[in-house]
Design a protein around this motif. Sequence first.
Motif, short mmCIF file in Angstrom:
data_model
loop_
_atom_site.label_atom_id
_atom_site.label_comp_id
_atom_site.label_asym_id
_atom_site.label_seq_id
_atom_site.Cartn_x
_atom_site.Cartn_y
_atom_site.Cartn_z
N TRP A 1 52.75 -29.33 13.34
CA TRP A 1 52.38 -30.14 12.55
C TRP A 1 52.68 -29.74 10.97
O TRP A 1 53.30 -30.65 10.42
N GLU B 1 47.17 -35.26 3.23
CA GLU B 1 47.66 -34.61 4.52
C GLU B 1 47.66 -32.99 4.31
O GLU B 1 47.28 -32.21 5.21
N LYS C 1 50.09 -34.80 17.40
CA LYS C 1 49.44 -35.43 16.00
C LYS C 1 50.01 -36.92 15.90
O LYS C 1 51.10 -37.21 15.94
N TYR D 1 54.96 -32.46 8.57
CA TYR D 1 54.33 -32.68 7.27
C TYR D 1 55.61 -32.37 6.20
O TYR D 1 56.03 -33.01 5.27
N ALA E 1 51.31 -39.19 10.07
CA ALA E 1 50.43 -39.39 8.81
C ALA E 1 51.05 -40.69 7.85
O ALA E 1 52.14 -40.97 7.88
N TYR F 1 55.69 -34.67 14.56
CA TYR F 1 54.28 -35.12 14.86
C TYR F 1 54.14 -35.12 16.46
O TYR F 1 53.04 -34.57 16.97
#
Length: 97
Positions: free
Chosen positions: A49, A83, A73, A53, A76, A68
């Motif tokens: 994760w 985030e 997840k 990012y 984003a 992701y």
Amino acid sequence: MADFKASLSGAAPAPDLDPPLAALWWAAKGEWDAAHKLVQDEATASSAWVHAYLHRVEGDLGNAGYWYRQAGKPVATGSLETEWELIASALLGGGRA
């Protein structure tokens, strides 16, 4: 979260932080390479994760999408600041991890 943010005034993250949180710490300091080194070889969903990012920060959205998916997840779409807060909160135990 307040203690984690306050620690950003230091020269290095607390030694007891796990790699994903330490990477977020370095990312908040603008140290992308240091952050990336901490999570690139970690095989946990939390590291994936943070890795996602970081690639989003870098602008490499294709690579971010891969990470992701590895983290389980959704990709984003909000601000990077939002985030970062979401991930940090989740990893610190204040939200969904």
